[in-house]
Write a protein that holds these residues in place. Structure first.
Motif, PDB file in Angstrom:
ATOM      1  N   SER A  93       3.906  39.883  36.233  1.00 50.54           N
ATOM      2  CA  SER A  93       4.399  40.237  34.638  1.00 50.54           C
ATOM      3  C   SER A  93       5.699  40.452  34.760  1.00 50.54           C
ATOM      4  N   LEU A  94       6.293  41.026  35.779  1.00 45.61           N
ATOM      5  CA  LEU A  94       7.764  41.446  35.510  1.00 45.61           C
ATOM      6  C   LEU A  94       8.787  39.952  35.855  1.00 45.61           C
ATOM      7  N   MET A  95       7.977  39.100  36.591  1.00 49.29           N
ATOM      8  CA  MET A  95       8.609  37.714  36.783  1.00 49.29           C
ATOM      9  C   MET A  95       8.749  37.036  35.668  1.00 49.29           C
ATOM     10  N   LYS A  96       7.316  36.929  34.825  1.00 39.70           N
ATOM     11  CA  LYS A  96       7.451  36.342  33.725  1.00 39.70           C
ATOM     12  C   LYS A  96       8.171  36.601  32.674  1.00 39.70           C
ATOM     13  N   ALA A  97       8.326  38.303  32.493  1.00 40.35           N
ATOM     14  CA  ALA A  97       9.194  38.636  31.477  1.00 40.35           C
ATOM     15  C   ALA A  97      10.683  38.379  31.665  1.00 40.35           C
ATOM     16  N   LEU A  98      11.113  38.295  33.039  1.00 35.71           N
ATOM     17  CA  LEU A  98      12.349  37.836  33.325  1.00 35.71           C
ATOM     18  C   LEU A  98      12.596  36.353  32.791  1.00 35.71           C
ATOM     19  N   ALA A  99      11.681  35.666  33.253  1.00 37.12           N
ATOM     20  CA  ALA A  99      11.776  34.185  32.768  1.00 37.12           C
ATOM     21  C   ALA A  99      11.556  33.996  31.137  1.00 37.12           C
ATOM     22  N   GLU A 100      10.965  34.641  30.576  1.00 37.82           N
ATOM     23  CA  GLU A 100      10.793  34.617  29.075  1.00 37.82           C
ATOM     24  C   GLU A 100      12.248  35.193  28.484  1.00 37.82           C
ATOM     25  N   LYS A 101      13.211  35.908  29.130  1.00 32.64           N
ATOM     26  CA  LYS A 101      14.278  36.535  28.698  1.00 32.64           C
ATOM     27  C   LYS A 101      15.266  35.423  29.110  1.00 32.64           C
ATOM     28  N   GLY A 102      15.020  34.338  29.787  1.00 29.47           N
ATOM     29  CA  GLY A 102      16.107  33.524  29.857  1.00 29.47           C
ATOM     30  C   GLY A 102      16.713  33.449  31.461  1.00 29.47           C
ATOM     31  N   HIS A 103      15.888  34.324  32.385  1.00 34.26           N
ATOM     32  CA  HIS A 103      16.759  34.280  33.656  1.00 34.26           C
ATOM     33  C   HIS A 103      15.700  32.919  34.417  1.00 34.26           C
ATOM     34  N   GLU A 104      16.262  32.629  35.523  1.00 37.55           N
ATOM     35  CA  GLU A 104      15.638  31.568  36.331  1.00 37.55           C
ATOM     36  C   GLU A 104      14.834  32.100  37.367  1.00 37.55           C
ATOM     37  N   VAL A 105      13.466  32.040  37.447  1.00 34.92           N
ATOM     38  CA  VAL A 105      12.912  32.914  38.550  1.00 34.92           C
ATOM     39  C   VAL A 105      12.271  31.972  39.646  1.00 34.92           C
ATOM     40  N   TYR A 106      12.058  32.004  40.756  1.00 37.67           N
ATOM     41  CA  TYR A 106      11.292  31.635  41.974  1.00 37.67           C
ATOM     42  C   TYR A 106      10.474  32.449  42.477  1.00 37.67           C
ATOM     43  N   VAL A 107       9.048  32.295  42.664  1.00 34.50           N
ATOM     44  CA  VAL A 107       8.101  33.290  43.180  1.00 34.50           C
ATOM     45  C   VAL A 107       7.375  32.802  44.177  1.00 34.50           C
ATOM     46  N   ILE A 108       7.359  33.295  45.272  1.00 34.50           N
ATOM     47  CA  ILE A 108       6.436  33.232  46.612  1.00 34.50           C
ATOM     48  C   ILE A 108       5.194  33.882  46.267  1.00 34.50           C
ATOM     49  N   SER A 109       4.201  33.357  46.196  1.00 32.18           N
ATOM     50  CA  SER A 109       2.854  33.899  46.183  1.00 32.18           C
ATOM     51  C   SER A 109       1.704  33.207  46.286  1.00 32.18           C
ATOM     52  N   PRO A 110       0.166  33.561  46.389  1.00 36.20           N
ATOM     53  CA  PRO A 110      -0.622  32.724  46.701  1.00 36.20           C
ATOM     54  C   PRO A 110      -1.302  32.237  45.524  1.00 36.20           C
ATOM     55  N   MET A 114      11.642  54.202  26.442  1.00 33.71           N
ATOM     56  CA  MET A 114      11.534  52.586  26.333  1.00 33.71           C
ATOM     57  C   MET A 114      10.328  52.099  27.038  1.00 33.71           C
ATOM     58  N   LEU A 115       9.853  51.024  26.515  1.00 30.43           N
ATOM     59  CA  LEU A 115       8.621  50.425  27.389  1.00 30.43           C
ATOM     60  C   LEU A 115       8.833  50.173  28.852  1.00 30.43           C
ATOM     61  N   PRO A 116       8.142  50.452  29.610  1.00 33.70           N
ATOM     62  CA  PRO A 116       8.050  50.175  31.042  1.00 33.70           C
ATOM     63  C   PRO A 116       8.811  48.884  31.483  1.00 33.70           C
ATOM     64  N   MET A 117       8.413  47.837  30.859  1.00 33.02           N
ATOM     65  CA  MET A 117       8.928  46.531  31.186  1.00 33.02           C
ATOM     66  C   MET A 117      10.342  46.254  30.814  1.00 33.02           C
ATOM     67  N   GLU A 118      10.665  46.982  29.452  1.00 38.95           N
ATOM     68  CA  GLU A 118      12.158  46.897  29.278  1.00 38.95           C
ATOM     69  C   GLU A 118      12.895  47.712  30.126  1.00 38.95           C
TER      70      GLU A 118
END
Length: 528
Positions: free
Chosen positions: A47-64, A447-451
Motif C-alpha cells: 500500500s505504501l509502495m503503490k502510494a509512492l508510485a501514484e505520487k510519481g516516484h519510481e518504485v521497485y518491489v521485491i516480493s512473492p 494527517m492521514l497515516p499514508m500521508e
C-alpha cells in the motif's frame, strides 16, 4: 496600452509557470523489500509502495506477490521460492499451540534465517544487484530479515524499516527506542501495559530469553548471510542495522497504549485502510442487505486458513452459527463445507475492509491480527478474537482491556463459548459504544497515516538520510547505555566514603568506650 497588456500577460505566464514548477514534487526512486509469504504483511508494505508510485516516484518491489495488472511507476521483482518455502508452515499454523512459546520463538528465528537466504539467492534479486540501478532509499520490512539490510549498503542508499505489526525488539533496536519490560509486554505475550507482579516476572523472563537468543544465536547467523551476499560492503550488518534512517510502525497510540519512541520511529498504523468503501460484489451485498438481524463476519486472516482446522473444531463453530438469527460471512478456503447451515455464506476471499464498513455487520470474529483489529476499530465493529500465534494474543488482550472485544481460547473453543461471546457483544451496547470512542480518537489525527508515511519517506531522501535524528544511545555498549560503569564509580565511591565514615565512627566509639571503661575502673580503685 498594448505593450502594458502584453507585459501583464508575460508576467502572469511566468508567475504561473514558476508556481507550477515549485509545486511539482521531485520524483525519487525507492526499492521496497516485502519478502515474506505472509499476505497481510504485503498488504501493508505494498500500500505504501503503490502510494509512492501514484505520487510519481519510481518504485521497485521485491516480493512473492507480483501485481496481476501493471501499475504505473511500479516494478515487480518476484521471489517465488519463498512461497514454496513457507507453504508448509502456513498450512500448519493451527498446531502452534502444541509447542511452547520458547519453541515457537526459536522456530521463528530459524525460519527467518532460511527465508533471508532464499530471497538473497533468488535470480531476480541477484540480477537486480548486478544491475546499474541506483536508489534514493531502500524500504525494507523488518521481519526476521536483517541480512536484507545489506541491499541499502549495496545501493548506497538510506535504510528505512517497516514494522508491519508494530514495535518489536527487531525494529526498536534499529533506532534506539526503549522498551521497558515493566510496562511494555513482549510480542506473543497475553499481557497489557498494566501487569501484575507475576506478569512482570514472566514478561521479564521472556524478554530476557528473547534478547539472549537473538543476540547470541540469531543475529550472528544473519550477519554470516550478510557477509556471504555483500562481501564488498564497507559496513557490517550491525552498523547498518543501528544506523537506519527511519522506522515506520503499523500501529497508533490510540489503538494500543502509550510507549516511548525516538523521533525517527513513526506510527502510521492503518495506512492501508480504504477511507472510502468500494461497492461490494453483488452476491455478497445481497446476502448482507437482506439480513433482518444483521451479519457476523468471520475470518482468520490471510495466513490462517479455516479449512485447515480440525473437523471437530469446524463442527463446534457450525453448531454455534446454526442457532443464530444473524447471517454469517465465513472466509473459508474451500468450495464445500459439510454441515453448513443456510445462514452461512462461505467464500475463499472477502473484501474485508469494505465488509466491515457496512452498517449491518455487527461483530467481527477474528484471529486478532493487527490489520484486522485496526480495520475493526476504524469501521467501528466490535470483535471476538481467537488468537493463534505472534502478536495476536497481545492485540486481543488489549481489545479486552479497552472494552471493545472478547478473547476466546482456541484449544478450549466450543459452540457454547462462542455463542455466549456473541450474545454478550450483541446484547451489551457498551462494546459498540467503546469501539465508537476508540474509532473517533483514532480518526482524529493531524494527517492521514499514508500521508504521514509518504512525508517521512520523502523527508529522509530530501535530507540525505536524516542523520540528525540518529539516537546517541545506539553508539553505546550495554554497560554505557545503562550507566553501569558510572553508577559503580559514583555509588561505589559514595559507598566507600560512607563505609570509611562508619568504620572511623565505630573506631571512635570503641575508643571512647574503652576510655570510659578504663576511667571507670580507675575511679573504683581510688574509692577502694
Amino acid at each position: 496600452m498594448r505593450l502594458k497588456v502584453l507585459s501583464s500577460f508575460v508576467f502572469l505566464f511566468l508567475f504561473s509557470f514558476l508556481t507550477i514548477s515549485n509545486n511539482e514534487v521531485e520524483a525519487y526512486k525507492y526499492l521496497g523489500v516485502i519478502h515474506t509469504a505472509a499476505k497481510s504483511h504485503f498488504i501493508v508494505g505494498s500500500s505504501l509502495m503503490k502510494a509512492l508510485a501514484e505520487k510519481g516516484h519510481e518504485v521497485y518491489v521485491i516480493s512473492p506477490f507480483p501485481q496481476k495488472k501493471p501499475i504505473k511507476n511500479y516494478h515487480d521483482i518476484p521471489v517465488p521460492s519463498i512461497l514454496k518455502a513457507m507453504e508448509g508452515e502456513i498450512n500448519n499454523l493451527f498446531s502452534h499451540h502444541e509447542r511452547s512459546m520458547v519453541e515457537n520463538v526459536m522456530n521463528y528465528y530459524k525460519m527467518g534465517i532460511s527465508w533471508t537466504d532464499l530471497v538473497l539467492s533468488e535470480p531476480n534479486v541477484q540480477e537486480l544487484m548486478a544491475s546499474n540501478h541506483t536508489f534514493d532509499a531502500v524500504i525494507c520490512e523488518v521481519f526476521l530479515s536483517e541480512a536484507l539490510f545489506g541491499l541499502s549498503e549495496h545501493f548506497k542508499a538510506p535504510l528505512i524499516g517497516l514494522g508491519t505489526f508494530g514495535a518489536a525488539l527487531w525494529n526498536t533496536d534499529m533506532v534506539g527506542s526503549p522498551s521497558p519490560p515493566s510496562y511494555v509486554p513482549g510480542t506473543g505475550m497475553k499481557f497489557t501495559n498494566h501487569m501484575t507482579l507475576t506478569e512482570r516476572v514472566g514478561n521479564l523472563a521472556f524478554v530476557t530469553f528473547d534478547r539472549l537468543f537473538m543476540d547470541l544465536y540469531y543475529l550472528p547467523r544473519q550477519a554470516a548471510l550478510y557477509d556471504k551476499y555483500f562481501p564488498q560492503a564497507k559496513r557490517d550488518m550491525y552498523e547498518v542495522r543501528r544506523n537506519a534512517a527511519l522506522v515506520l510502525l503499523n500501529t497508533h497510540v490510540s489503538l494500543a497504549f502509550a510507549r516511548p519512541y525516538v523521533p525517527n520511529q513513526i506510527e502510521v498504523g492503518g495506512m492501508h485502510i480504504n477511507r472510502k468503501a468500494k461497492p461490494l460484489p453483488e452476491d455478497i451485498a445481497k446476502f448482507i442487505n437482506e439480513s433482518e438481524h444483521g451479519v457476523i463476519y468471520f475470518s482468520m486472516g490471510s495466513n490462517l486458513k479455516s479449512k485447515n482446522m480440525p473437523q471437530a473444531k469446524k463442527d463446534e463453530i457450525l453448531k454455534a452459527f446454526r442457532n443464530l438469527k444473524q447471517r454469517v460471512l465465513w472466509k473459508f478456503e474451500d468450495s464445500e463445507l459439510e454441515g453448513k447451515p443456510d445462514n452461512v455464506l462461505i467464500r475463499d476471499w472477502y473484501p474485508q475492509d469494505d465488509i466491515l464498513a457496512h452498517e449491518k455487520v455487527k461483530v467481527f470474529i477474528t484471529h486478532g491480527g493487527l490489520l484486522s483489529t485496526t480495520e475493526s476499530i476504524y469501521h467501528r465493529t466490535p470483535v471476538i478474537g481467537i488468537p493463534i500465534f505472534g502478536d495476536q494474543f497481545l492485540n486481543m488482550a488489549n481489545a479486552e482491556k479497552q472494552g471493545y472485544g472478547l478473547m476466546l481460547d482456541y484449544q478450549t473453543l466450543t459452540a457454547d463459548k462462542l455463542t455466549q461471546a456473541l450474545n454478550r457483544i450483541l446484547s451489551n451496547s457498551s462494546f459498540q459504544q467503546r469501539i465508537n470512542e476508540i474509532s473517533d480518537r483514532y480518526r482524529d489525527q493531524e494527517m492521514l497515516p499514508m500521508e504521514k508515511a509518504i512525508y517521512w519517506v520523502e523527508h529522509v531522501v530530501r535530507h540525505k538520510g536524516a542523520e540528525y535524528m540518529h539516537c546517541a544511545g545506539l553508539d553505546l555498549s550495554f554497560i554505557e547505555y545503562h550507566n553501569i560503569d558510572a553508577m559503580l564509580i559514583l555509588y561505589g565511591g559514595i559507598a566507600f566514603i560512607l563505609s570509611c565514615f562508619v568504620y572511623f565512627v565505630i573506631l571512635l566509639i570503641k575508643g571512647l568506650a574503652k576510655s570510659f571503661r578504663t576511667q571507670t575502673k580507675r575511679t573504683k580503685q581510688k574509692r577502694q
